[in-house]
Design a protein around this motif. Structure first.
Motif, short mmCIF file in Angstrom:
data_model
loop_
_atom_site.label_atom_id
_atom_site.label_comp_id
_atom_site.label_asym_id
_atom_site.label_seq_id
_atom_site.Cartn_x
_atom_site.Cartn_y
_atom_site.Cartn_z
N GLU A 75 89.89 -11.97 -10.69
CA GLU A 75 90.70 -12.96 -10.54
C GLU A 75 91.03 -13.04 -8.56
O GLU A 75 91.13 -13.91 -8.58
N LEU A 78 88.09 -14.39 -7.02
CA LEU A 78 88.25 -15.60 -6.89
C LEU A 78 89.15 -16.23 -6.05
O LEU A 78 88.99 -17.70 -5.98
N ALA A 79 90.22 -15.60 -6.45
CA ALA A 79 91.31 -16.10 -5.68
C ALA A 79 91.05 -16.42 -4.13
O ALA A 79 91.24 -17.22 -3.13
N GLU A 81 88.00 -16.36 -2.81
CA GLU A 81 87.20 -17.46 -2.58
C GLU A 81 87.69 -19.55 -2.52
O GLU A 81 87.72 -19.74 -1.77
N GLU A 82 88.95 -19.41 -3.50
CA GLU A 82 89.82 -20.39 -3.21
C GLU A 82 90.61 -20.64 -2.06
O GLU A 82 90.58 -21.71 -1.75
N TYR A 83 91.13 -19.17 -2.25
CA TYR A 83 91.31 -19.47 -0.40
C TYR A 83 90.40 -20.08 1.01
O TYR A 83 90.78 -21.14 2.05
N LEU A 85 88.17 -21.93 0.62
CA LEU A 85 87.93 -22.80 1.02
C LEU A 85 88.93 -23.75 1.17
O LEU A 85 88.11 -24.85 1.05
N SER A 86 90.20 -24.20 0.98
CA SER A 86 91.74 -24.32 1.11
C SER A 86 91.31 -24.99 2.63
O SER A 86 90.70 -24.07 4.04
N GLN A 91 96.43 -22.82 4.04
CA GLN A 91 96.01 -21.21 4.07
C GLN A 91 97.81 -19.69 4.47
O GLN A 91 97.47 -19.09 3.39
N LYS A 94 99.38 -19.53 1.18
CA LYS A 94 98.13 -18.96 0.14
C LYS A 94 97.66 -17.30 -0.37
O LYS A 94 97.50 -16.73 -0.50
#
Length: 164
Positions: A75, A78-79, A81-83, A85-86, A91, A94
């Motif tokens: 988790e 993945l968080a 990775e999402e961060y 790409l945000s 940011q 996040k």
């Protein structure tokens, strides 16, 4: 000569019916697992990166980590990775969320990071950048690659995944 089922006591027949129902439920569960993992093949299981880039591989690996009570590593990864790409305007929010969820002491899903990495993160939380979590994410990826992934490959989860 066989007299058939009618010669058996009714209690045996009832037990046989109950067992048949239980076995059919088990078979249904296995069929469902087989169906869910159908798209996962041997190639995905060759390395962690391929596994994480496969939707079905990611799901099977998540189930495995959940069974080992270490799902927080995935988790967190993945968080991050999402961060990464945000958009930059979200940011900071996040970053704060990731820090409170995974990094700070007594976080609900605290990941295993060394004190130096934690301190480095804390020092940049007021001005996060796209690579703020990169060292921590790499540490957790390495932990999964060296520890969780090899156990996953030896687990029934992997065996079930390769039947697809």
């Amino acid at each position: 000569m066989c007299k058939g089922l009618s010669s058996l006591p009714s209690s045996c027949l009832e037990k046989a019916k109950v067992m048949r129902v239980k076995l059919s439920h088990l078979s249904d569960k296995q069929d469902w697992a087989h169906h869910k993992q159908k798209t996962l093949d041997e190639k995905v299981l060759q390395d962690l990166e391929s596994l994480l880039n496969s939707k079905s591989g990611l799901q099977v690996f998540r189930w495995f980590l959940r069974s080992e009570f270490s799902e927080e590593n995935l988790e967190f990864w993945l968080a991050c990775e999402e961060y990464r790409l945000s958009p930059s305007h979200v940011q900071k929010a996040k970053a704060s969320s990731i820090y409170s969820q995974f990094i700070c002491p007594d976080a609900p899903q605290e990941v295993n990071l060394d004190a130096e990495t934690r301190e480095a993160l804390l020092s940049v939380m007021d001005r996060p950048s796209v690579d703020t979590f990169t060292p921590a994410q790499q540490t957790i990826y390495s932990l999964m690659a060296k520890d969780s992934f090899p156990r996953f490959l030896r687990s029934p989860h992997r065996i079930e995944a390769t039947k697809a």
